[in-house]
Design a protein around this motif. Sequence first.
Motif, short mmCIF file in Angstrom:
data_model
loop_
_atom_site.label_atom_id
_atom_site.label_comp_id
_atom_site.label_asym_id
_atom_site.label_seq_id
_atom_site.Cartn_x
_atom_site.Cartn_y
_atom_site.Cartn_z
N ASN A 162 0.86 -1.18 0.00
CA ASN A 162 0.00 0.00 0.00
C ASN A 162 0.90 1.23 0.00
O ASN A 162 1.80 1.35 0.84
CB ASN A 162 -0.87 0.02 1.26
N GLY A 163 0.67 2.13 -0.93
CA GLY A 163 1.49 3.33 -1.02
C GLY A 163 1.40 4.21 0.22
O GLY A 163 2.38 4.82 0.63
N LEU A 164 0.22 4.31 0.84
CA LEU A 164 0.05 5.14 2.03
C LEU A 164 0.79 4.59 3.24
O LEU A 164 0.98 5.29 4.23
CB LEU A 164 -1.43 5.32 2.36
N ALA A 165 1.21 3.34 3.18
CA ALA A 165 1.96 2.73 4.27
C ALA A 165 3.45 3.02 4.15
O ALA A 165 4.23 2.66 5.04
CB ALA A 165 1.72 1.23 4.31
N LEU A 166 3.86 3.67 3.06
CA LEU A 166 5.27 3.96 2.79
C LEU A 166 5.51 5.44 2.61
O LEU A 166 4.58 6.21 2.32
CB LEU A 166 5.71 3.27 1.49
N ALA A 167 6.75 5.84 2.72
CA ALA A 167 7.23 7.15 2.30
C ALA A 167 8.51 6.90 1.52
O ALA A 167 9.22 5.92 1.78
CB ALA A 167 7.50 8.04 3.51
N PHE A 168 8.80 7.77 0.55
CA PHE A 168 10.01 7.61 -0.26
C PHE A 168 11.01 8.68 0.12
O PHE A 168 10.68 9.87 0.22
CB PHE A 168 9.67 7.72 -1.75
N VAL A 169 12.25 8.25 0.34
CA VAL A 169 13.35 9.17 0.64
C VAL A 169 14.36 9.05 -0.50
O VAL A 169 15.00 8.00 -0.66
CB VAL A 169 14.03 8.83 1.98
N PRO A 170 14.50 10.11 -1.34
CA PRO A 170 15.48 10.06 -2.42
C PRO A 170 16.90 9.86 -1.89
O PRO A 170 17.21 10.25 -0.76
CB PRO A 170 15.34 11.43 -3.09
N ALA A 171 17.76 9.26 -2.70
CA ALA A 171 19.12 8.92 -2.28
C ALA A 171 19.91 10.13 -1.81
O ALA A 171 20.76 10.02 -0.93
CB ALA A 171 19.85 8.21 -3.40
N GLN A 172 19.66 11.31 -2.38
CA GLN A 172 20.43 12.49 -2.01
C GLN A 172 20.00 13.08 -0.66
O GLN A 172 20.65 13.97 -0.14
CB GLN A 172 20.38 13.56 -3.11
N GLN A 173 18.92 12.57 -0.07
CA GLN A 173 18.47 13.02 1.24
C GLN A 173 18.88 12.02 2.31
O GLN A 173 18.98 10.82 2.06
CB GLN A 173 16.96 13.20 1.28
N SER A 174 19.06 12.52 3.52
CA SER A 174 19.36 11.62 4.64
C SER A 174 18.09 10.90 5.06
O SER A 174 17.00 11.47 5.02
CB SER A 174 19.90 12.41 5.83
N LEU A 175 18.25 9.67 5.49
CA LEU A 175 17.11 8.94 6.03
C LEU A 175 16.71 9.56 7.35
O LEU A 175 17.57 9.91 8.16
CB LEU A 175 17.45 7.47 6.21
N PRO A 176 15.41 9.71 7.61
CA PRO A 176 14.99 10.31 8.88
C PRO A 176 15.23 9.34 10.03
O PRO A 176 15.34 8.13 9.84
CB PRO A 176 13.48 10.53 8.66
#
Length: 186
Positions: free
Chosen positions: A168-182
């Motif tokens: 389910n897309g709402l169960a995920l968030a996408f972090v682009p490679a150039q950003q730090s993981l939260p």
Amino acid sequence: MKRRDMMLATAGVGLALAAGAVTLWPRRHAVAAADFTEHHPVRERSWDLSPPERSPEYWRQFVGDDAWDILFREQTEPRWSSELNGVDGDGTFICAACHLPLFSAATKYDSGTGWPSFWAPYADHIDTKRDLKLAVPRTEYHCIRCKGHQGHVFGDGPEPTGQRWCNNGLALAFVPAQQSLPPLRG
């Protein structure tokens, strides 16, 4: 034998065969997800995979109502509704509730199903259980930390695993490679 009786018997045999096949499926899937050769920030960090002792209500503060229904009431979003279907590029897909990395973008593919699909999760970041809600047994999977429902895994995916982790897309968030993981929540 009446036609109705024969149809019921055939359906019963089909369900029994499906149930037998699913019981052969291991509780935790062994995948080669952690064997990526390219650089992945997830492989370079050690993650606390132990579940925080939090109720589903605790996670409501971090996600919207629709996402909470999916994650903690095991609902399913409509097909083709997720913006993540069109996400391509390097990065990491994380749990929308606790931020645990679940999938590398390198494992995402277009399954044609209408939900974001992956051929493997990060090893040990997912837990599975048997789901009988639709009468046909399926394997449901959850984030190992917050226990948030993500989707179902099927055996009709591409190589190298042959698996389709349908999320389910709402169960995920996408972090682009150039950003730090939260940081992890909870």
